[in-house]
Design an enzyme around this catalytic site. Structure first.
Site, PDB file in Angstrom:
ATOM      1  N   SER A  77       0.863  -1.182   0.000  1.00 28.89           N
ATOM      2  CA  SER A  77       0.000   0.000   0.000  1.00 28.89           C
ATOM      3  C   SER A  77       0.894   1.225   0.000  1.00 28.89           C
ATOM      4  O   SER A  77       1.487   1.592   1.019  1.00 28.89           O
ATOM      5  CB  SER A  77      -0.869  -0.021   1.264  1.00 28.89           C
ATOM      6  N   HIS A  99      -0.602  -1.186  -4.750  1.00 26.66           N
ATOM      7  CA  HIS A  99      -1.911  -0.653  -4.373  1.00 26.66           C
ATOM      8  C   HIS A  99      -1.796   0.843  -4.100  1.00 26.66           C
ATOM      9  O   HIS A  99      -1.003   1.275  -3.263  1.00 26.66           O
ATOM     10  CB  HIS A  99      -2.375  -1.392  -3.109  1.00 26.66           C
ATOM     11  N   ASP A 136      -3.833   4.117  -2.872  1.00 22.74           N
ATOM     12  CA  ASP A 136      -5.038   4.600  -2.204  1.00 22.74           C
ATOM     13  C   ASP A 136      -5.301   6.040  -2.616  1.00 22.74           C
ATOM     14  O   ASP A 136      -4.480   6.930  -2.364  1.00 22.74           O
ATOM     15  CB  ASP A 136      -4.870   4.505  -0.685  1.00 22.74           C
ATOM     16  N   MET A 161      -7.772   9.239  -2.230  1.00 21.93           N
ATOM     17  CA  MET A 161      -8.820   9.797  -1.351  1.00 21.93           C
ATOM     18  C   MET A 161      -9.082  11.251  -1.719  1.00 21.93           C
ATOM     19  O   MET A 161      -8.158  11.963  -2.148  1.00 21.93           O
ATOM     20  CB  MET A 161      -8.386   9.719   0.114  1.00 21.93           C
ATOM     21  N   HIS A 175      -7.268   2.205  -5.907  1.00 20.26           N
ATOM     22  CA  HIS A 175      -8.425   2.046  -5.012  1.00 20.26           C
ATOM     23  C   HIS A 175      -9.026   3.435  -4.793  1.00 20.26           C
ATOM     24  O   HIS A 175      -8.477   4.249  -4.051  1.00 20.26           O
ATOM     25  CB  HIS A 175      -7.927   1.418  -3.699  1.00 20.26           C
ATOM     26  N   MET A 209     -11.222   5.945  -3.287  1.00 20.75           N
ATOM     27  CA  MET A 209     -12.079   6.268  -2.138  1.00 20.75           C
ATOM     28  C   MET A 209     -12.523   7.713  -2.315  1.00 20.75           C
ATOM     29  O   MET A 209     -12.082   8.626  -1.605  1.00 20.75           O
ATOM     30  CB  MET A 209     -11.302   6.067  -0.834  1.00 20.75           C
ATOM     31  N   MET A 262     -12.909  -3.992   2.824  1.00 21.65           N
ATOM     32  CA  MET A 262     -12.174  -3.159   3.775  1.00 21.65           C
ATOM     33  C   MET A 262     -12.265  -3.809   5.151  1.00 21.65           C
ATOM     34  O   MET A 262     -13.360  -4.130   5.619  1.00 21.65           O
ATOM     35  CB  MET A 262     -12.770  -1.745   3.846  1.00 21.65           C
ATOM     36  N   ALA A 317      -3.745   4.819   7.731  1.00 20.06           N
ATOM     37  CA  ALA A 317      -2.925   3.651   8.042  1.00 20.06           C
ATOM     38  C   ALA A 317      -2.932   3.449   9.555  1.00 20.06           C
ATOM     39  O   ALA A 317      -3.279   4.358  10.313  1.00 20.06           O
ATOM     40  CB  ALA A 317      -1.512   3.882   7.545  1.00 20.06           C
ATOM     41  N   ASP A 350      -8.112  -5.189   2.758  1.00 21.80           N
ATOM     42  CA  ASP A 350      -7.391  -3.921   2.890  1.00 21.80           C
ATOM     43  C   ASP A 350      -7.604  -3.336   4.283  1.00 21.80           C
ATOM     44  O   ASP A 350      -8.729  -2.950   4.620  1.00 21.80           O
ATOM     45  CB  ASP A 350      -7.909  -2.960   1.808  1.00 21.80           C
TER      46      ASP A 350
HETATM   47  C1  DX5 Z   1      -7.138   2.591   4.558  1.00 21.12           C
HETATM   48  C2  DX5 Z   1      -5.884   2.144   3.880  1.00 21.12           C
HETATM   49  C3  DX5 Z   1      -5.043   1.323   4.810  1.00 21.12           C
HETATM   50  C4  DX5 Z   1      -3.687   1.054   4.319  1.00 21.12           C
HETATM   51  C5  DX5 Z   1      -2.758   0.912   5.453  1.00 21.12           C
HETATM   52  O1  DX5 Z   1      -7.865   3.419   3.791  1.00 21.12           O
HETATM   53  O2  DX5 Z   1      -6.169   1.460   2.682  1.00 21.12           O
HETATM   54  O3  DX5 Z   1      -5.711   0.156   5.107  1.00 21.12           O
HETATM   55  O4  DX5 Z   1      -3.632   0.076   3.369  1.00 21.12           O
HETATM   56  O5  DX5 Z   1      -2.483  -0.357   5.905  1.00 21.12           O
HETATM   57  P1  DX5 Z   1      -2.290  -0.596   7.482  1.00 21.12           P
HETATM   58  O6  DX5 Z   1      -3.653  -0.700   8.052  1.00 21.12           O
HETATM   59  O7  DX5 Z   1      -1.515  -1.882   7.565  1.00 21.12           O
HETATM   60  O8  DX5 Z   1      -1.521   0.546   8.044  1.00 21.12           O
HETATM   61 ZN    ZN Z   2      -6.779   0.663  -0.227  1.00 20.06          ZN
END
Ligand code: DX5
Ligand code: ZN
Length: 229
Positions: free
Chosen positions: A7, A32, A34, A36, A65, A67, A136, A143, A174
């Site tokens: 991620s 991946h 993210d 937003m 992804h 969002m 999710m 994170a 995720d």
């Molecule tokens: C949430 C993100 C997190 C990201 C971080 O929107 O998509 O889930 O991947 O991963 P973690 O939870 O391991 O810090």
């Molecule tokens: Zn994601």
């Protein structure tokens, strides 16, 4: 089983190119991203220009992804930037079927993402338009959040639905994918692991050390499964 997808919002943003190159050489399976908009999810992270500028540094699939509200407005931008896979949240668009059609018409893999509180019923009339589902396991935005345990049952139920219909749909998980949660999600049928701060981007480990550990863990998990079955 258990594809590894770093991620990238968890990487050092000042060294993204370095991270992609090193993770690519460490044999991760996909990347991946993210995305937003500060609206659908309460944060701002990455965007299409980041995908475009990193594209030439790996041949691995780039998974965007989204969002964001009204993701249908941005499919062309992300496809043209170099995404191979795009997932949109069922909660974020009125015309989910149309949006998935647009993603597939661009020649990309289409995914539907579901928040922890969203029902699998959202998938009822788009089974034929999906290549993957993003479940999710934390709420979108940040994170380092806690894993939401009720999502485990959702993985099992989705796996059953996919099997019953004989579909080729991958389940991506995720949020807080860690050494504690990986066995639980894999046992229930997850195929793709989004790996953030919980298992891959660690302060006290290099990216090479973290991916090596993860590969070893997954290999051991998979060989134990074969032995026990
Ligand atoms: C949430 C993100 C997190 C990201 C971080 O929107 O998509 O889930 O991947 O991963 P973690 O939870 O391991 O810090
Ligand atoms: Zn994601």
């Amino acid at each position: 089983m258990g594809q590894i997808g770093p991620s990238l919002m968890c990487a050092n943003m000042g060294e993204l190119r370095d991270a992609i190159v090193r993770l690519d050489q460490s044999n991760v399976d996909f990347f991946h991203f993210d995305i937003m908009d500060g609206n659908f999810a309460p944060n701002f992270t990455m965007g299409p220009d980041m995908i475009r500028s990193l594209r030439s540094h790996s041949d691995k699939p780039f998974d965007a992804h989204l969002m964001v509200e009204e993701p249908e407005r941005y499919i062309d931008i992300f496809a043209d930037a170099g995404a191979d896979m795009i997932s949109v949240h069922a909660e974020s668009t009125i015309h989910l079927q149309r949006t998935l059609t647009n993603i597939k018409n661009k020649g990309l893999q289409a995914g539907v993402a579901l928040n922890p509180s969203s029902s699998l019923n959202h998938l009822d009339y788009v089974w034929d338009m999906m290549d993957y589902v993003v479940l999710m396991t934390v709420n979108p935005g940040f994170a380092g959040q806690k894993f939401i345990p009720l999502t485990l049952d959702k993985i099992s139920r989705l796996k059953d639905m996919v099997h019953e219909q004989g579909l080729d749909i991958q389940i991506q998980v995720d949020g807080n994918i860690s050494y504690e949660t990986i066995p639980k999600v894999l046992e229930r049928g997850a195929d793709m692991l989004v790996c953030g701060t919980s298992c891959l981007f660690k302060k006290d480990e290099s990216l090479e050390e973290s991916t090596e550990k993860l590969h070893t863990f997954l290999n051991e998990f998979n060989s134990n499964r074969v032995t026990n079955s």
